[in-house]
Design an enzyme around this catalytic site. Structure first.
Site, short mmCIF file in Angstrom:
data_model
loop_
_atom_site.label_atom_id
_atom_site.label_comp_id
_atom_site.label_asym_id
_atom_site.label_seq_id
_atom_site.Cartn_x
_atom_site.Cartn_y
_atom_site.Cartn_z
N LYS A 278 -7.73 4.44 -19.84
CA LYS A 278 -8.03 4.78 -21.23
C LYS A 278 -6.81 4.58 -22.14
CE LYS A 278 -12.07 6.05 -19.56
NZ LYS A 278 -11.89 6.17 -18.12
N ARG B 184 0.84 -1.20 0.00
CA ARG B 184 0.00 0.00 0.00
C ARG B 184 0.87 1.25 0.00
NH1 ARG B 184 -1.78 2.52 4.45
NH2 ARG B 184 -1.79 0.63 5.70
N TYR C 236 -16.12 14.87 -17.75
CA TYR C 236 -16.58 13.53 -17.43
C TYR C 236 -17.58 13.57 -16.27
CZ TYR C 236 -16.44 8.83 -15.46
OH TYR C 236 -16.79 7.61 -14.92
N ASP D 170 -6.81 17.59 -16.68
CA ASP D 170 -7.07 16.20 -17.02
C ASP D 170 -6.59 15.99 -18.45
OD1 ASP D 170 -8.19 13.77 -17.88
OD2 ASP D 170 -9.86 13.94 -16.49
#
Length: 384
Positions: free
Chosen positions: A201, A52, A104, A176
């Protein structure tokens, strides 16, 4: 001693940050599928303690994405939304953020439904209009969050222009960069402070994994992002890190081929009698064409278009065969999406209407298939 040569983008994409695994010499960087790491003794560490906190495979993809963006620091997250969430953790109740109105739907939801109730103020504005940006800056404004090109209307924001305004007001500029990737656009080089990606993506490129990234040159931002990452645990898993690394190796080839296809599809749609309007940054008549040429080296492969007869929407979605009717974007397969009920379903109707996200709008993510097959598929679906 010879100076280290600065490698070109394509070479860095293929070889990654380290080039190989220094422990074994493996050319394909290994998947370190482990939750924890053995210590040699008290206060002795290999540099890895718990996955983590950090994992060698995730570290490699983080450094690779950072390198491609021209950044010092990169952090990998389980999804793109998780990456945006980490960025929003930089702000506190009472802070105000200007946000692109066309973006988005998941990002819209984060601002309105998750962080709004916690007191982080925001206004959705047309960031492609610098006057709109100027007119909406308040005393408590701390940042400007932009998507460019935007989703799904393909607006282009003048990053340099926004950066100049931000310097006057000491604001953080967040971009973004999912649609164009660092292959076509490097916002940090234009003065932005933070870049976020849905690595799901184009970076991954094969519709087979979820990922998100935050990159920056600011040490204090990186430290805060890292603290948030280890405290909340929305980290990128080793196997998913490896899938993104593998995808990045062909990023430049895929971006070029999908863009080549997109230009031809856009031209086809523009001339089709059943199509009312086409939104593709690579068309010279697009409002953001000249700005895009100045700040990017390509136009990408995202297209939105409107049909003249709304009834054709259902016919197209039902009748495409090569093109897949599915959410998401950026993979090798061409996908068609209906923003009204999919990606932008939760955005209020009045906002969608103002933006042009209407019931006659469809969005295409163009892949790398044979262009004749794609155009014939669209032609057949439109003619049915």
């Amino acid at each position: 001693m010879c100076a280290e040569k600065l490698l070109k983008f394509e070479t860095t994409a293929v070889h990654g940050s380290k080039g190989f695994d220094p422990l074994t010499g493996a050319i394909s960087f290994p998947i370190y599928q482990t939750a924890t790491f053995k210590h040699g003794g008290l206060n002795e560490s290999t540099g890895y303690d718990y996955s983590r906190l950090q994992n060698p495979t995730r570290e490699e993809v983080e450094n690779t994405v950072a390198k491609l963006e021209g950044a010092k620091f990169g952090a990998g997250f389980s999804t793109g939304v998780a990456a945006v969430t980490a960025v929003l953790s930089l702000f506190k109740p009472g802070d105000h953020i200007l946000v692109s109105d066309d973006l988005y739907g998941g990002t819209f939801r984060l601002f309105r439904d998750i962080y709004g109730p916690y007191g982080i103020e925001h206004d959705f504005i047309d960031t492609a209009d610098l006057n709109d940006v100027i007119n909406n800056i308040k005393e408590n404004t701390k940042a400007i969050f932009i998507e460019t090109p935007s989703n799904p209307m393909m607006k282009v924001v003048d990053i340099n222009g926004v950066v100049k305004l931000s310097k006057e007001k000491n604001l953080i500029v967040i971009v973004d960069n999912t649609f164009l990737t660092p292959y076509f656009q490097k916002p940090l080089n234009l003065g932005a402070h933070i870049v976020v990606h849905s690595g799901t993506k184009f970076l991954g490129g094969h519709n087979d994994t979820l990922a998100g990234f935050v990159v920056t040159n600011e040490e204090w931002i990186n430290e805060r992002i890292r603290f948030y990452e280890k405290s909340t645990g929305a980290t990128l898993a080793p196997f998913d890190s490896w899938l993104i690394l593998r995808g990045i190796k062909t990023l430049h080839i895929r971006m070029e081929k999908s863009q080549e296809n997109a230009i031809k599809v856009a031209e086809f749609l523009k001339k089709h009698p059943k199509i009312k309007e086409v939104f593709y940054v690579g068309l010279p008549e697009h409002k953001g064409y000249e700005i895009s040429k100045k700040q990017a080296t390509g136009f990408g492969s995202m297209i939105s278009f409107k049909v003249k007869n709304q009834e054709d929407v259902a016919k197209i979605l039902k009748n495409v065969k090569v093109i897949n009717f599915a959410e998401s974007l950026g993979g090798v397969e061409t996908l068609i999406t209906y923003p009204q009920t999919q990606t932008h379903a939760e955005i209020p109707a009045e906002i969608k209407k103002r933006l042009g996200v209407t019931e006659d709008l469809l969005r295409l993510s163009i892949g790398i298939e044979n262009i004749s097959d794609l155009i014939e598929d669209l032609e057949s679906a439109l003619g049915c």
